[in-house]
Design an enzyme around this catalytic site. Structure first.
Site, PDB file in Angstrom:
ATOM      1  N   GLU A 181       2.117  22.623  30.369  1.00 37.28           N
ATOM      2  CA  GLU A 181       3.579  21.909  30.905  1.00 37.28           C
ATOM      3  C   GLU A 181       4.334  23.170  30.162  1.00 37.28           C
ATOM      4  O   GLU A 181       5.796  23.423  29.992  1.00 37.28           O
ATOM      5  CB  GLU A 181       4.361  21.054  31.191  1.00 37.28           C
TER       6      GLU A 181
ATOM      7  N   GLU B 251      -2.223  16.559  36.828  1.00 38.12           N
ATOM      8  CA  GLU B 251      -1.798  15.630  36.631  1.00 38.12           C
ATOM      9  C   GLU B 251      -1.126  15.150  37.829  1.00 38.12           C
ATOM     10  O   GLU B 251       0.201  15.530  38.341  1.00 38.12           O
ATOM     11  CB  GLU B 251      -0.081  15.690  35.580  1.00 38.12           C
TER      12      GLU B 251
END
Length: 618
Positions: A194, A270
């Site tokens: 991320e 995710e």
């Protein structure tokens, strides 16, 4: 993956097969057959396993948050729900606790976890970092990186990149041989994590990609970011597959991904069925109907996903992370020890209603020939009988030789990563304000053993009004968990940060006592009760073993150890009111519990075992 990558994969498979034939020809007659190798890549919007379309039905489970003895049971639960892939982070700070000292043994044996997953019929997605986030202390970075004052983590700082490259090289030694093209179950490996939520330094990202390649990870690499142009643009690389992370609206998330990169496999790196908890806030639980709607949407369209989390487990010891908020009244938000996350498998490894609902949903979307195993029995639970804590030892009894300096030193400058630092100086008699540059994260103040108050970083407190005599002033400062997300983590040093002033004048000449609390063997307990801060000890006998929860309601704030194992934090402000005790940390016969209580007003004198957790905010 480019077309040339497919050709390269094919060439590697041919070369590997020829090498294998040569090795078999030269091997003794009793040699064991090599593990079957596979190819994994993608074309258009599909992943390809051995050249055939493959949908990842994944779930996240961090081996570091689950006792090693439970790994296989939890993976079997995953398989029985209909998942075919497990995702896991590596936390750098566990594997390299000091520079150049690596630990991949015992609880840290990631290679064994991967092998068990393969034995249980699961593929693996590896997320080696070097940054993990994951509500873990400093996002998994080792705190010793912060000892160098101007070193900048998650950047192209060559000192940081060199340390990260060294770590990934050690990971590669153990895990590169377990990729699918080499006979293992690892399908793909994530580059950083991320990064688009943090920055846009593509040179830095390329250095991590190159470090992974140099470490032997020659299979599919990917990045994962939030589904916005800024996050995708900052966190991806042109030659690495991007996937997106989200907790709702899969159609919108994948539309953004397609606008950014065109036709690539659609995957939720995710998908959030729940969320994590901060101290002093409400406990999070997932909304089953929303989860089923989103996962159903993906299953109907052969879209890959990974549930974050399938099983959260527990952040034992001092390893919880924290967030930073722009809210003036709550800037610092430390995470609880429980990482239950509202996941389909609860903290103790038991299926929840979401587990059974997802299992039924997945069963309707199985491929021809696929069947679901029966759901394994849940782990046995016991209610430990009530335990009286009848002996005490003062925390101050652990104070050894201090480090002396003119001004207070941060925890990292003291070559310490976790726990507490006891700061000591002298003050004149006055009724005045004590001011600190920053308090990270909770400071308890004493004079002659008398509590004077506290400064709590959660509340933005950096000063306190004192009325003191001339003499010694003590400040016990606790690291409540380093920030693990956002740009503030780069300066997340702990302890009492100067300058410190009293009545407007600087306080100089400090003594600092390290209290990492990683070894309590020096404690000498005596009958009776000592006021906080103090350790309290009790013993209990067990005839049978099982997981249990220790109920800490009635206590204030502190830590708990069972037979030397650090369970984590408790705090009356909730929402977590119980601490999980793994069966493997208990023994038949005599057991010991030690509680460090930090609040003078706490009324606890005993603890009780339960078979279920308690989440509330008194």
């Amino acid at each position: 993956m480019t077309h040339s990558s497919h050709w390269n994969q094919g060439f590697r498979r041919i070369a590997g097969a020829l090498a294998l034939l040569g090795a078999l020809a030269a091997a003794p007659a009793m040699a064991q057959p090599a593990a079957a190798t596979h190819s994994f890549g993608w074309k258009g919007e599909q992943f390809l396993l051995d050249g055939k379309p493959f949908v990842i039905r994944g779930g996240e489970m961090h081996f570091s948050r689950v006792p090693r003895e439970h790994w296989r049971d939890r993976l079997r639960m995953m398989k029985a729900m209909g998942l075919n892939t497990v995702g896991t982070y590596l936390f750098w700070n566990l594997h390299e606790p000091r520079p150049g000292q690596f630990d991949f043994s015992g609880q840290n044996d990631i290679a064994e976890f991967v092998r068990i997953a393969q034995e249980e019929g699961l593929w693996v997605i590896l997320r080696p970092g070097p940054y993990a986030c994951a509500e873990w202390e400093l996002g998994g970075f080792p705190a010793w990186l912060l000892k160098t004052p101007d070193l900048r983590i998650r950047t192209s700082d060559p000192r940081y990149v060199a340390a990260a490259t060294r770590f990934l090289g050690e990971v590669g030694k153990r895990l590169a041989p377990l990729q699918v093209a080499h006979g293992g179950p690892i399908l793909m490996v994530q580059v950083e994590n991320e990064y688009g939520s943090f920055g846009a330094d593509h040179g830095y990202m390329a250095s991590i990609r190159d470090a992974l390649r140099a470490a032997g990870f020659d299979g599919l690499l990917y990045t994962a970011d939030g589904p916005t142009p800024q996050m995708l643009g900052g966190g991806t690389l042109p030659d690495v597959l991007p996937v997106v992370n989200f907790g709702g609206d899969p159609a919108g998330a994948f539309a953004e991904l397609e606008k950014f990169r065109g036709r690539t496999p659609r995957m939720a790196g995710e998908y959030y069925p729940g969320w994590f908890d901060h101290w002093g806030e409400q406990h999070h639980t997932g909304q089953v109907d929303n989860i089923l709607k989103d996962i159903g949407w993906m299953l109907e369209r052969d879209v890959s996903f990974s549930l974050y989390m399938f099983h959260g487990g527990t952040t034992f010891g001092f390893m919880n992370g924290a967030n930073y908020s722009d809210q003036e009244n709550r800037p610092y938000q430390p995470d609880t020890s429980s990482y239950d996350y509202g996941a389909p498998l609860d903290e103790a490894g038991r299926p929840t209603p979401a587990y059974h609902a997802l299992r039924k949903l997945i069963a309707r979307h199985l491929k021809p020939g696929e069947t679901l195993p029966e759901v394994p029995p849940s782990p046995p639970m016991i209610a430990i009988p009530r335990i009286g804590l009848t002996q005490s030892a003062a925390l101050a009894s652990l104070l050894a030789e201090p480090v002396r300096a003119v001004r207070p030193l941060a925890m990292e400058q003291l070559d310490q990563s976790y726990g507490f630092v006891w700061y000591r100086t002298r003050v004149p008699a006055a009724k005045a304000t004590l001011e600190a540059g920053d308090v990270r994260d909770m400071a308890l103040l004493y004079q002659d053993g008398k509590p004077l108050g506290a400064m709590d970083r959660r509340l933005g407190q950096r000063s306190i009004e004192l009325d003191v005599d001339a003499g010694q002033l003590d400040l016990l400062v606790e690291n409540m968990g380093r920030i693990n997300y956002g740009r503030r983590l780069v300066d997340e040093r702990k302890g009492l940060l100067g300058p410190v002033r009293f009545a407007g004048k600087p306080l100089l000449e400090w003594e600092m006592f390290r209290l990492p609390l990683d070894d309590l063997s020096r404690l000498s307990f005596a009958d009776g009760w000592l006021e906080a801060p103090a350790f309290h000890r009790g013993t209990f006998r067990l005839r049978r073993l099982g997981d249990s929860y220790i109920d800490m309601r009635g206590w204030g704030r502190g830590h708990v150890w069972i037979n030397g194992h650090h369970l984590g934090r408790y705090w009356r402000i909730g929402p977590q009111q119980t601490l999980l005790v793994p069966a493997q940390w208990l023994r038949r016969g005599d057991n010991e519990i030690v509680v460090l209580e930090l609040e003078a007003a706490a009324r606890g004198r005993s603890v009780q075992g339960l078979t279920d957790p308690v989440f509330d905010t008194p």
